[in-house]
Write a protein that holds these residues in place. Sequence first.
Motif, PDB file in Angstrom:
ATOM      1  N   VAL A   1       0.842  -1.199   0.000  1.00  0.00           N
ATOM      2  CA  VAL A   1       0.000   0.000   0.000  1.00  0.00           C
ATOM      3  C   VAL A   1       0.878   1.251   0.000  1.00  0.00           C
ATOM      4  O   VAL A   1       0.594   2.230  -0.691  1.00  0.00           O
ATOM      5  CB  VAL A   1      -0.955   0.013   1.211  1.00  0.00           C
ATOM      6  CG1 VAL A   1      -1.668   1.347   1.301  1.00  0.00           C
ATOM      7  CG2 VAL A   1      -1.963  -1.112   1.099  1.00  0.00           C
ATOM      8  N   LEU A   2       1.963   1.219   0.779  1.00  0.00           N
ATOM      9  CA  LEU A   2       2.883   2.365   0.804  1.00  0.00           C
ATOM     10  C   LEU A   2       3.443   2.607  -0.588  1.00  0.00           C
ATOM     11  O   LEU A   2       3.603   3.752  -1.015  1.00  0.00           O
ATOM     12  CB  LEU A   2       4.020   2.115   1.796  1.00  0.00           C
ATOM     13  CG  LEU A   2       3.647   2.225   3.273  1.00  0.00           C
ATOM     14  CD1 LEU A   2       4.769   1.715   4.155  1.00  0.00           C
ATOM     15  CD2 LEU A   2       3.306   3.667   3.642  1.00  0.00           C
ATOM     16  N   TYR A   3       3.733   1.539  -1.298  1.00  0.00           N
ATOM     17  CA  TYR A   3       4.234   1.667  -2.674  1.00  0.00           C
ATOM     18  C   TYR A   3       3.190   2.360  -3.544  1.00  0.00           C
ATOM     19  O   TYR A   3       3.497   3.297  -4.287  1.00  0.00           O
ATOM     20  CB  TYR A   3       4.563   0.281  -3.235  1.00  0.00           C
ATOM     21  CG  TYR A   3       4.941   0.300  -4.693  1.00  0.00           C
ATOM     22  CD1 TYR A   3       3.972   0.226  -5.698  1.00  0.00           C
ATOM     23  CD2 TYR A   3       6.274   0.420  -5.079  1.00  0.00           C
ATOM     24  CE1 TYR A   3       4.325   0.268  -7.041  1.00  0.00           C
ATOM     25  CE2 TYR A   3       6.632   0.453  -6.427  1.00  0.00           C
ATOM     26  CZ  TYR A   3       5.648   0.373  -7.389  1.00  0.00           C
ATOM     27  OH  TYR A   3       5.997   0.423  -8.712  1.00  0.00           O
ATOM     28  N   ILE A   4       1.950   1.882  -3.425  1.00  0.00           N
ATOM     29  CA  ILE A   4       0.888   2.447  -4.274  1.00  0.00           C
ATOM     30  C   ILE A   4       0.651   3.913  -3.930  1.00  0.00           C
ATOM     31  O   ILE A   4       0.401   4.730  -4.799  1.00  0.00           O
ATOM     32  CB  ILE A   4      -0.428   1.642  -4.093  1.00  0.00           C
ATOM     33  CG1 ILE A   4      -0.246   0.237  -4.685  1.00  0.00           C
ATOM     34  CG2 ILE A   4      -1.601   2.330  -4.749  1.00  0.00           C
ATOM     35  CD1 ILE A   4      -1.342  -0.725  -4.289  1.00  0.00           C
ATOM     36  N   GLN A   5       0.720   4.225  -2.653  1.00  0.00           N
ATOM     37  CA  GLN A   5       0.402   5.589  -2.217  1.00  0.00           C
ATOM     38  C   GLN A   5       1.548   6.567  -2.424  1.00  0.00           C
ATOM     39  O   GLN A   5       1.350   7.763  -2.330  1.00  0.00           O
ATOM     40  CB  GLN A   5       0.040   5.606  -0.721  1.00  0.00           C
ATOM     41  CG  GLN A   5      -1.305   5.016  -0.431  1.00  0.00           C
ATOM     42  CD  GLN A   5      -1.629   5.067   1.045  1.00  0.00           C
ATOM     43  OE1 GLN A   5      -0.740   5.241   1.886  1.00  0.00           O
ATOM     44  NE2 GLN A   5      -2.893   4.925   1.363  1.00  0.00           N
ATOM     45  N   ALA A   6       2.744   6.060  -2.704  1.00  0.00           N
ATOM     46  CA  ALA A   6       3.905   6.960  -2.839  1.00  0.00           C
ATOM     47  C   ALA A   6       3.643   7.929  -3.982  1.00  0.00           C
ATOM     48  O   ALA A   6       3.110   7.554  -5.020  1.00  0.00           O
ATOM     49  CB  ALA A   6       5.167   6.148  -3.096  1.00  0.00           C
ATOM     50  N   THR A   7       4.052   9.168  -3.773  1.00  0.00           N
ATOM     51  CA  THR A   7       3.765  10.189  -4.782  1.00  0.00           C
ATOM     52  C   THR A   7       4.919  10.372  -5.766  1.00  0.00           C
ATOM     53  O   THR A   7       4.787  11.086  -6.744  1.00  0.00           O
ATOM     54  CB  THR A   7       3.492  11.543  -4.101  1.00  0.00           C
ATOM     55  OG1 THR A   7       4.574  11.809  -3.201  1.00  0.00           O
ATOM     56  CG2 THR A   7       2.191  11.527  -3.351  1.00  0.00           C
TER      57      THR A   7
END
Lengths: 353, 1038
Positions: free
Chosen positions: B519-525
Amino acid sequence: MGNRTQIWQIKCGWELCVLVCVAAVCWRASWPQAKADTVRYGGVTVSGKIIQSDAERVVIDRGQNRQETIHPFRIELVFFDEEPSTLRTAKLAAVAGRFEEALAGLERIQLPDNVDAKVKQEMDYLQALCRWRLAEASANPQVMKEAADLLEQFIKQNPQHYRLWQAAEGLAQLLLSLGRQDEAQQYFALLQKAPWPEVQLRAQLASARAALAAKNFTEAEKLFDALVAQSGNEERLRQMAIVGKARVLAETGRSDEAIRLIQETLQAIRPEDIPLRGQAYNALGLAYRRAGKNKEAILAYLHVDLLYSNVPAEHVECLENLVELFAQVGQRERAEAAAAVLRERYGRTPGGS
Amino acid sequence: MDGLSKRWVGWLCLLLLLGVESLLFPRQSAGAEEAERFVRGLKERGYYDLAIEYLQDMRTNPLCPSNFREVLDYELATTYIEWITSGGPRTEEVLEQARSAFERFLREYPARPEVGQAAFQLANVLVELGKLKRQQAEQPGLAPPQRDRLLEEARHHLKQAEERFAAAERRAYERARTLEEEAKKDPRREADRDEARRQLLLARIHLAGVVYELGRTYPSNSADYKQRLQDALKRYEELFEKYKAFTAGAYAGIQVGRIRRELGDLPGSVSILKTVIALLSGAEGDDRLVANEARAELMETYIAQKNFKEAVAVAEEWNKEARQGEQSTREGLMIAFAAGRAALELARQAKPNSPEQRQNVTSARRYLGQVARFPGSLRREAQALLNDPLFGQPALSDRQLPATYEEAREKGDEAWARLVVGLGRLQQASNPQERSKIEEELLSATQEALDLYELSLRLQPEELSAQELTLIRFRMCYLFWLKQDYYRAAVLGEFLARTNPQSPLARQAAEIAAKAYRVLYIQATVPKEERTFETQKLRELVAWMSETWPTESETTEARMMLLDTAVDNRQLEEARQVLSQIPENSPRRAEGEIRLGQAIWSSYAQAVDLAAEVPPDKTSLEALVEEAQKWLAQGLERKKAQLAQGGSVDFIMVTAARELARVYLELGRPQEAVQLLEDSSFGPLTLIRKNDPLVQRGNFVTDTLTLALRVYVAVQDLERAEEIMAELERAVAAAGDRDAAQRLTQVYISLARQLQGSLRRLRQEGRDQEAETLTKGFELFLTKLRGRDAGNTFTTLNWVAETFYNLGLSLEGGSESEQTRAREYYKSAASVYLDILKKIRADSTGQFAPPGAELSVQLRLAAALRGMGQYEQAINLLVKLLQANENRVNVQVELAKTYQAWGDATDKAEYYHMAITGGHKHENRNVFWGWQGIARRVAPFAQYKNIFHEAWYNIMLCRMKQALLLSERDPRRAELLRQAETDAFRIYQLYPDMGGEEMRAKYDALLRRVQKLRGIANPSGIDAVVKPSTRAVSRAGT
């Protein structure tokens, strides 16, 4: 009124007359005579009649069998008797660095049909000079190209003009900035044939830089070394040659030596010599970059960006490197900020130089 | 000695003193001045980190002037301080660095003129350290020994600060006394005297402040506390009395108010604060800030008096005259915070659900919400207050805070239990209102459980079992996940798993960690290539899980996360490897295969799209197609097997069927595509017709119908194709888009482009028969549509023309006969466009076509003419449009493309040149800008970013093509190629993102081609710019 008083008054009156006359003479001497040519060079102004002006000398007859020969490349300002006052005003503006004002003045000049050819030549040179200086300040490739074209046209039309050397030097520098090294070399070759060592040395320096830009490192190193040896009392020239040599060292895998050389030179360069300090820090940045020391390179380039950014050519070089370096160390915002200055302040487009 | 002599002696002494001073403190060297200016410049730019690095480097740098070396530590320390005050990290580490630097400076250069300032600043740093330690000691749940230790440390720092301020006060007092006398005799000394007085005042204020802070390190009911505060109070009162006309005096007055309040003298606090406010009435600048702070303190005192109404009244009065932006200042936020608390208390006191309560709740929410929006010390507290039940969420108030581990654990378990029950109820919720209520309760239970478990860990006894500790940690990991605090969930989950792999909860914790990293990967900007932290953490975790629990389902779940990540990063090799580790009999294997199949197909499509620049290797393309098909088919088979064993159709299965149908269509096997789409169990068309909720997601319906239309045309079932077309139009209209017609047009345009892409791929792979079948099918269909008596709207006719155009485009670059056919298709397209134009011009109601349609149809007509080889006609049409309005960027682009195409057709360099530089004089100006003019004009506008990069890409392409028309020995060829290469580097330098990932790939591919033509054996494309070792970075200089 007593005698003493009268004598005092007469004495004062006479002395006053003398003072007024002397002042008048001095005043007249300090301003160009209404009907005379004037040349200013090396901080000195002389008036008379210019009896010879060409690429080798300017000779002014000051009357009473006095003739003065002046080396053309040292001339700062010339007023010809025949030229209109509006041209003189424009020239003074240019000398004061107000080039746009000078250009505007030139546009207002209306010459009679029978005007002396040399007045037209003066106007042509003045226009080319102003465009050249403005182009340098803008570092805009399109503007530089137009200025180069004007200088080139002036030189071709007036190959023996006394302004030949300044024009050739300006043109060579602009061509270098535009990446047209081969064409620049032609004018360096011309300058190296000048009869004065000072001009030759400056041309040699520019030639060395052209070789560096063309990545002809061996030739460039040879030229820089020769300059360092020949520069004699010309300390600034020597320092410029050392900075150039340091660039060669950096480009040829001798970064440590380059860094040491530049650090020593920086300690000697005068603090108020902004263009040279900018050049030195850019060279230092290059040396660090070649040595793989990105952080030190960033700091070196930032010296130019923060302290010496009023020399456009140096500022552009440091910004181009900062864009890449900041991106490499993951500081994208800072890279984008540097790129924005290139685009907005210097009108850099991908098609530029 | 007579008076005159005394005077001369005095002057001589002074001169001597100045002379000695100048010897001791020589004027700043130029080098030092440059270094100082540089550091100042870095700080002004906000580059504090670089300033600190520079100063640290200067210690060993030979360029460091000796004068500057002396003040290095001073500069370093002040840079740390400035960094903190400008919003940088106020951490113990940074403060300690500042302290060390000041101490070094004072120790090594005690004679420097900056010593006084440095001593003062050091004392301030010590005060900050003391306050930090005290705040750490005040954290809830600290063990008493730990708290005591922190408080001792705080006192130690503060006492050191006290000594320094006391010494500064003594020095300042002596100096002020000396200068008082001197100024009486010599008015020129008055400025120095005033400065000395100022320094004395500052020292006294700081000293009083330290005494106060020291007091706060003792319990509020202790004698030490009272004594210190009394001492501080006395000092501040004196300062206020003496200096109330000055800002510093007013500040002292505020401190008096604060301390009186803390000592319980509330009326005294109110009185002095009101006095201060009155004294500063109408003030500007710093005084105004002080006045605002006085108001905030007055409100705090009212709150302490429980006079909440008065507190709120102060805020409201102030708000009426607050200046713009003043409410978000530090003092403005203090006022808002106090007002929010006061209003909240008023709400508590009011009758439940009364208008008064509601009004106060609204007021409190407004004030606290304002504070919560801005960064600052009060933000967290305001956010915590906004959790108050009065705002709709229950909160853990101070009264309920447990004092022991057992109590905290028990309450935590209670909250956990409520959570579990709530999750169960949520699944059975029957309506949105019920859902919403349960979700709110879950949110509250989550936070409460988390707070209590955190507290329990702080209070944990030494003998606590590992098992119990693991359980609490696991629950916290899960709670962080529920709360969407993914970073904490990942860190705690991984920690738990690695430290207790044998625990039954470890695997689940690891699974949570893996999902959290995903999820952190997906949410990274940041761009995907920069998400290296998340990717690497996931890789490491999966590698460890594979070693520790190779066959467990949790490891499979983690592998799925890594597979998805590898696919997103376009690392197909890694994706294949991860898939190979997922057991064949795992229920997730099918999904993994489908995901990989989709990724490989996408990679294939991208490779074919780049074909114009870099002709792809046919063998490798075929291999990609085969592999994509294999994985999709295999995955679907597994899904079918699951279905046969009682499983249900899910979205993954339906999507797989659709994507495999697309692959079959692209492979020229449309019949198999029909079978998949129409499968009675999982066929996407079947489910669409049934209005199955499974497929009512995003654009699934329109995308599937678009695909189905292509499929049925390909099998030449034109009746069915027409039915699908009608279904598609109904689906778009039913989606409820405000402009359904526009949406439908976009769908058709997308359909036409897909067709063009498919045909190009088929031809490139030599699948001429399949391409021919597809083409024929569309030709028939389009002709049928065109010949309809009724039902031909602008949208359908436009699509017919567009599709004819794309049929022609797909035959570009083919054999002689194919090119002849292409021209026929372009001719058909042009004919339909002309029809449309006639209808538009004949339509007096303006209903036939949307506004602006005439221009876009004319543009498409020009493109069709270009396709027919009628370049001059196309150019004439476009130039006429530009003569009417030169600023039509889309027309400019079309004209540039036309010239470029003319160059391609005739091998004439002048047309490429025209495409780049423009021309066509009209009223003394060139109306056609060319690619260069287009790029220059659109550069400042973000919305034209794509056109900007398209222009520059085509400039490069035209230069390359011009070069290719010249012989290898012609120097102009090398120059053109060099220019093309420089263009790419310049683009990178000025626009580091190069228009996005896709555009960058195109630039890169073209650049490699140019580099190869320039004779570079291993062309590195854009990498040559990013990695400087392969490229010179210097300029000649002037």
